[in-house]
Design a protein around this motif. Sequence first.
Motif, PDB file in Angstrom:
ATOM      1  N   ARG A 390      -5.797   3.149  -3.607  1.00 16.70           N
ATOM      2  CA  ARG A 390      -5.406   2.167  -2.609  1.00 16.70           C
ATOM      3  C   ARG A 390      -6.215   0.914  -2.774  1.00 16.70           C
ATOM      4  NH1 ARG A 390      -0.728   1.550  -1.177  1.00 16.70           N
ATOM      5  NH2 ARG A 390       0.027   3.609  -1.601  1.00 16.70           N
ATOM      6  N   LYS A 391      -7.460   1.150  -2.995  1.00 18.17           N
ATOM      7  CA  LYS A 391      -8.329   0.000  -3.186  1.00 18.17           C
ATOM      8  C   LYS A 391      -7.781  -0.846  -4.304  1.00 18.17           C
ATOM      9  CE  LYS A 391     -13.313  -0.443  -2.996  1.00 18.17           C
ATOM     10  NZ  LYS A 391     -14.502   0.375  -3.114  1.00 18.17           N
ATOM     11  N   GLN A 392      -7.423  -0.148  -5.357  1.00 16.90           N
ATOM     12  CA  GLN A 392      -6.913  -0.881  -6.498  1.00 16.90           C
ATOM     13  C   GLN A 392      -5.598  -1.539  -6.179  1.00 16.90           C
ATOM     14  OE1 GLN A 392      -6.965   2.092  -9.417  1.00 16.90           O
ATOM     15  NE2 GLN A 392      -9.103   1.788  -9.938  1.00 16.90           N
ATOM     16  N   ASP A 393      -4.822  -0.853  -5.376  1.00 13.80           N
ATOM     17  CA  ASP A 393      -3.553  -1.462  -4.996  1.00 13.80           C
ATOM     18  C   ASP A 393      -3.801  -2.743  -4.242  1.00 13.80           C
ATOM     19  OD1 ASP A 393      -1.880   1.669  -4.296  1.00 13.80           O
ATOM     20  OD2 ASP A 393      -2.128   0.497  -6.127  1.00 13.80           O
ATOM     21  N   LEU A 394      -4.718  -2.660  -3.334  1.00 12.27           N
ATOM     22  CA  LEU A 394      -4.959  -3.842  -2.532  1.00 12.27           C
ATOM     23  C   LEU A 394      -5.546  -4.946  -3.388  1.00 12.27           C
ATOM     24  CD1 LEU A 394      -6.352  -2.016   0.543  1.00 12.27           C
ATOM     25  CD2 LEU A 394      -4.194  -3.212   0.380  1.00 12.27           C
ATOM     26  N   GLN A 395      -6.397  -4.523  -4.272  1.00 14.18           N
ATOM     27  CA  GLN A 395      -6.958  -5.536  -5.151  1.00 14.18           C
ATOM     28  C   GLN A 395      -5.880  -6.076  -6.060  1.00 14.18           C
ATOM     29  OE1 GLN A 395     -10.071  -3.416  -6.967  1.00 14.18           O
ATOM     30  NE2 GLN A 395     -11.488  -3.706  -5.281  1.00 14.18           N
ATOM     31  N   GLU A 396      -5.014  -5.162  -6.444  1.00 11.50           N
ATOM     32  CA  GLU A 396      -3.924  -5.588  -7.321  1.00 11.50           C
ATOM     33  C   GLU A 396      -3.058  -6.604  -6.630  1.00 11.50           C
ATOM     34  OE1 GLU A 396      -0.579  -3.238  -7.620  1.00 11.50           O
ATOM     35  OE2 GLU A 396       0.325  -4.925  -8.620  1.00 11.50           O
ATOM     36  N   GLU A 397      -2.914  -6.354  -5.379  1.00 16.06           N
ATOM     37  CA  GLU A 397      -2.105  -7.274  -4.595  1.00 16.06           C
ATOM     38  C   GLU A 397      -2.669  -8.680  -4.729  1.00 16.06           C
ATOM     39  OE1 GLU A 397      -1.132  -7.884   0.008  1.00 16.06           O
ATOM     40  OE2 GLU A 397      -1.891  -5.936  -0.596  1.00 16.06           O
TER      41      GLU A 397
ATOM     42  N   SER B 107       2.814  -0.340   3.892  1.00 17.81           N
ATOM     43  CA  SER B 107       4.165  -0.474   3.359  1.00 17.81           C
ATOM     44  C   SER B 107       4.239  -1.653   2.408  1.00 17.81           C
ATOM     45  CB  SER B 107       5.165  -0.681   4.487  1.00 17.81           C
ATOM     46  OG  SER B 107       4.831   0.074   5.598  1.00 17.81           O
ATOM     47  N   PHE B 108       3.577  -2.709   2.792  1.00 13.77           N
ATOM     48  CA  PHE B 108       3.616  -3.885   1.938  1.00 13.77           C
ATOM     49  C   PHE B 108       2.965  -3.604   0.592  1.00 13.77           C
ATOM     50  CE2 PHE B 108       3.966  -8.082   0.682  1.00 13.77           C
ATOM     51  CZ  PHE B 108       2.752  -8.558   0.235  1.00 13.77           C
ATOM     52  N   THR B 109       1.887  -2.847   0.620  1.00 10.04           N
ATOM     53  CA  THR B 109       1.237  -2.504  -0.647  1.00 10.04           C
ATOM     54  C   THR B 109       2.173  -1.708  -1.539  1.00 10.04           C
ATOM     55  OG1 THR B 109      -0.647  -2.138   0.786  1.00 10.04           O
ATOM     56  CG2 THR B 109      -0.970  -1.745  -1.534  1.00 10.04           C
ATOM     57  N   ASP B 110       2.903  -0.803  -0.914  1.00 14.48           N
ATOM     58  CA  ASP B 110       3.846  -0.033  -1.717  1.00 14.48           C
ATOM     59  C   ASP B 110       4.913  -0.924  -2.316  1.00 14.48           C
ATOM     60  OD1 ASP B 110       3.742   2.774   0.569  1.00 14.48           O
ATOM     61  OD2 ASP B 110       2.538   2.298  -1.205  1.00 14.48           O
TER      62      ASP B 110
END
Lengths: 671, 143
Positions: A390-397, B107-110
């Motif tokens: 998740r962390k990476q996802d958020l960072q990826e964002e 949800s937005f992250t997904d």
Amino acid sequence: MDQESAAASGASLISLTEHEQRYYSGLRALCQADAPGKLSSSKVAELFKASQLPPESLHKVTEVCGAKHLGYFGTAQFYIALKLLAAAQSGLPVRLESVAGNLPLPRFAGLKNEPEMRYAAAPPASDPQGAPVGSVAWNAADRGSFRHLEANTDKKPEPWSPPRSPCGSPPRSPLTYRSYPYSKQRNGVDAQIPYDGKLSSRSIVQPEQHSSPGHYVNKLAAEHPAVAQASSAERLNQPATLSYSDDDPWRITAEQLDYYTNQFKILQPDLGALILGAVAKNFFTKSKLPIPELSHIWELSDVDRDGALTFTEFCIAFHLIVARKNGYPLPESLPLTLQPAPAQHPEERFPDTPESSEPLIVFEDAALRSCQVVKDPNSVARLDPTLASRKQDLQEESLNQDGSVTRLGSSREKPALQLGAFPEKPEPHQDLDPQTRTKTRQRSYSSTSIDDAIKKAEEPPTPPPRPQKTHSRASSLDLNKLFQQGAPGVKSGWLLPPPALPPRPSASQVPHFLKVSEQASQSKVQQPNFADFSHFREEEESGVKREEQGLASRFGLSSEDLGSTSQQDVSCTPHGQVPQKPIRRKYHPESQSLETGAPPPPMPFLPPAKTSQKLLSRQKREIQMAIRKNRETNAVLRRLNSELQQQLKVVHQERVTLESQLELLRPLAST
Amino acid sequence: MFHICLLMFSPQNYPLYIRSVPCQNELKFHYTVHTSLDVVEEKVSAVGKSLADQRELYLGLLYPTEDYKVYGYVTNSKVKFVIVVDSSNTSLRDNEIRSMFRKLHNSFTDVMCNPFYNPGDPIQSKAFNGIVSGMMVQTVCVF
């Protein structure tokens, strides 16, 4: 001609040997009908009758080959019918599966004059798929086989008895022929043909079906760099001829799985690794599906929501794409048969709790969020991998705008999620801290609410041990017991105040006692005056815990006559001097107890019958007051204690620092 | 009938997603939200000095207008979420708003993880829609 093309296409769907090809097309020519593509049913019927099969099997044949469904005999149906006839004649059941095997040509009686005509009339096949080569070869072989057949017919009694020799050329040959022009296009066909068969068992006989896979095949071929082996195409054709009993389009067959595996390997040699999102995107974009659909497919297939595809996810995505290509509408959620089995990746199966793992968006209850529990039946607890992903996802964002997706590649943990579990994500989190949540909901909604909750939980400390109820009835008190209990019980002896007064007759002795107590308190004598005091002291040292009980009991006893004593007691105990307090308290009550102990023994024997009830109520009140005051003093003392301890610690630390400074200075001083 | 409206804005302040329940008065909501963007910017710039602390992602009650309360939330990539609710919806606690924002962020992250989604495109993901609807219905219907 259309018929020939249809014939050729039909032939490619069922495996026909050269001999069969020729034979059948000849027969078909025999039954030339009014409309192109349709064979004259009367002639077909004639032919069937010539096969000398019982009428039921003829009916069955008609049914199975699909002509009944269609209402007429198309070329493909005809061919299949012929094959079925052959099967029936050789004793096999009339079913499509029997068509697959190597069968002898069906025998028809009474059709003598046709062969020459047949072969002469047989036009070259003009396969729209581009197999003129095949047709030319067919013609050439035609001539050769003509002689062969003729020779054969001489051997058999029946003119049309087909050569019993197993049509030696492998059934694949015509297909191989035809597959050459396909070679470019058939890259994907090995994936296609099974779909063909799967989509509708009847569609095997539909020549039209061939166009759609053809299109798809073209597209896929353009996309996929892999060149399918002709052998694999052949291999896959074999099962295509079988009817598919389960029509479930969502099931991935073994061939499809193989195909997907190959494709996966091309993209990513390691089967256990992930395909990055961008790579997958490029790959699937080649399928020419519209982007929203691809996006939806991605959502369905990326079960663990990590922006990358595992092998399983890749298969799911590919399968969905293929299905979509074949005209199946995309499902809203992953079909059951496509869902990855929960047991597949045990280390990857975790509940959908990405919420829990957002270290970047943690609110005040972040601490609670860190402990997660299994919720989803299909998943297993996942903690840190999700956190990291998740962390990476958020960072990826945040990095996405820069277009760097490499971070995703580092998320090798492969936490797996279930699609449907996504909406459940908030719930496990909520379930985890239900108490605090409910508490917070009921009370305030700030971060302090949790602290309040905790405090409130701690709030009701155990009440001080209740005084024994024996003292409530002063008259029936067991004074000996009290005697023993009285001595130790005296932490806060200065609170003795209104101990239960002894019965009135003894009131006269009160002043005497008071004086004694005063003297005792003021004297700070450590040794008790009376001989009994040693006994008291022992008691005190041994049973400190019964202090309050003793206190209360004493209250019950002497509340009346020591009412005034209490004030003096209080005054006698200076609170300011810390170290003396405990001592004072010890001996104060000691003396007090002494006083109270001494008078009580003679007193109870006096008849308190008159005043017993009054005593009782008064004692009760006094006891209660005493209890309250005891509690307060206890609390006060506790606080005092803790403060003192802290002070002690501080002082210790200061001492340590001073000593160290001293040591530092010493060498300086010496030098 | 309680109203609730959710909007998402890209870092460049153009809308990524708009959804309101019920569907009346949408324009009014939109207007309110757009005006609230100024407040959001203000808060974001004030917060920007310190490190991105989790608490500061949630901007809280931006300001109460006549009938509506506006809550803001900004992600790490400066995508802004704004929720507008009725003032009559007094039973909507702060924590619940926070949890709503959390769900939205997830949800937005997904959606972001989907390689077919280009940041800056309006969000058309069905899963995202589903979650938002569920959330809004839940908040509206509970009260």
